[in-house]
Design an enzyme around this catalytic site. Structure first.
Site: not given
Lengths: 195, 277
Positions: A14, A41, A135
């Site tokens: 991310s 992401h 996540d």
């Protein structure tokens, strides 16, 4: 360490991920015998060239965004397209979905990790890198349940330590390693001959 | 000895077979990975741990069946999703459609309607709306009801404003709805030439003499066999030279109709059916 050559590697990243992937990708030699699937992401409505085409410049393997239903290929690095979850189908093809975001993210790392683990079982390596999200932890746990291997970036070496720290705190990491050691481990795992 | 995962796959097969035999809803050829995720999530929300426990429940409990079918078939979208696709439609498809005196469009899998209204806005701005009929279909009754009502959360409309502009919109998205409190109601004029109808791509039949089929991010939920069935259905529904528009990461490569279409926008996955054999 005795671990057979993995059947696939899944990587989740991310915030700070592009920089980390730029460090990781050059380690893979041409013809690396394992497929590599990545969720990074990123905002859906970005301008300029997509992140993954920039990363291709730093890599000897072909890098691209996934197309729905394409066969999974060894030695290719395939990214989840922005705005889609990336999933692995039992016939070793890729699938996409526009199901709702998970942990505010679509693509979500958990979706890739869980579906890949359903298919590759113990033959899967899950790698979780820098990020500021929850996540990936559930996905790593699933990989561990199925006796796959999970590598988590050492939070101290991560640009954004929250995501790896969260995974470690929830017992989702087999090994906690700095980025350079993750790179070396993945490279070595690719060299192992199938038993 | 079957593994845990194989047993779960067996349970899923039995449940899908049960739903089909009992009610005729056919999810047996859906792509497995996302179906499995949706099923696990719906069942866990219903307090069911083993998938096979859902089998007797689905046979006798209609409310539960409806909930499960909804969970397995619902899709989410927003206005002007993938603005570049709409831009390509304006530039490359509208001129082709404009050559017909009357244009039939089939939006297959219209979900909650955001994209069919986006298409209607585009057609209005390009001066084609008055001679168009759009058939907007979906398998999910609940989604279709929302589509028909055309009432959306105002925040989602505001978030889509940029997408509208990026699609080469000629005004503002807010020109097409009335807002009241936190809701946005689509102008009735945009609905005039849209017919909403239930249609199941897995079991139902062709639409005839269609000039444009818009089917985006629907085939991603189907396996290869069902995808091919649907693409053949589309091929039969289109007039010679008709247009097929898929999602930005869907492709006709390696499908049964690959040789029947030529790409007119490779990036945006817009295809034209070949004329002649």
């Amino acid at each position: 360490m005795t671990f057979p050559r993995p059947r696939a590697i899944v990587i989740g990243a991310s915030a700070g991920g592009f920089q980390a992937l730029r460090t990781l990708f050059p380690v893979f030699p041409e013809g690396f015998p394992v497929p590599i699937l990545v969720v990074q992401h990123q905002p859906t409505h970005g301008s300029g060239p997509r992140g993954c085409s920039l990363l291709a410049l730093h890599c000897r393997l072909p890098v691209r965004e996934a197309m729905d239903k394409e066969p999974i290929q060894s030695g290719h690095i395939v990214f989840a397209p922005p705005g889609y979850h990336l999933l692995v189908e039992p016939d070793f093809t890729l699938a996409l979905s526009t199901d709702p975001a998970i942990h505010h993210s679509r693509p979500a790392i958990d979706v890739l990790f869980e579906t890949a683990s359903d298919v590759y079982q113990a033959g899967l390596i899950g790698v979780l890198l820098t990020g500021a999200s929850q996540d990936g932890t559930a996905g790593l746990q699933k990989i561990r349940q199925r006796r796959g291997m999970t590598l988590v970036q050492d939070p101290q070496s991560a640009e954004s330590p929250f995501m790896p720290r969260y995974a470690i705190a929830h017992g989702a990491a087999d090994q906690v390693l700095p980025l350079s050691a993750i790179a070396l481990t993945l490279k070595q795992l690719g060299n192992v001959q199938h038993e | 000895m079957k593994s845990e995962a194989e047993i779960e796959n067996l349970e899923i097969r039995l449940l899908l077979e049960t739903i089909f035999l009992r009610y005729g809803y056919d999810f047996r050829q859906y792509a497995q990975a996302s179906l499995k995720r949706r099923m696990r999530q719906c069942l866990s929300e219903c307090g069911i741990t083993l998938i096979s426990e859902a089998i007797p429940k689905v046979i006798h409990d209609r409310t539960f069946l409806n909930r499960l079918v909804h969970a397995l078939s619902v899709t989410v979208t927003h206005f002007f999703r993938d603005p570049l696709c709409y831009r390509a439609l304006r530039k490359q498809v509208i001129p082709l459609l404009a050559t017909y005196p009357f244009v039939t469009i089939w939006h297959a899998g219209c979900a909650t309607g955001e994209e069919v209204y986006s298409l209607a806005i585009l057609l209005r701005e390009e001066g084609l709306y008055e001679r168009v009929r759009i058939f907007a279909t979906d398998i999910n009754d609940h989604s279709l009801q929302i589509a028909k009502e055309g009432i959306y959360n105002i925040n989602s409309m505001i978030e889509s404003s940029q997408g509208y502009l990026d699609s080469a919109g000629k005004g503002a998205l807010s020109d097409y709805y009335h807002s009241r409190y936190d809701l946005a109601r689509i102008h009735a004029a945009l609905k005039e030439n849209i017919v909403f109808a239930a249609h199941n791509l897995a079991t139902d039949h062709v639409f005839s003499e269609t000039h444009l089929i818009f089917c985006r991010n629907v085939l991603i939920y189907f396996n290869k066999e069902l995808t091919n069935r649907v693409l053949l259905l589309f091929e039969k529904s289109l007039v010679a030279g008709g247009i097929l528009c898929l999602g930005s990461h869907e492709s006709l490569s390696f499908t049964a109709v690959e040789n029947r279409f030529i790409p007119i926008s490779r990036d945006q996955r817009i295809y034209q059916q070949k004329v002649g054999p």
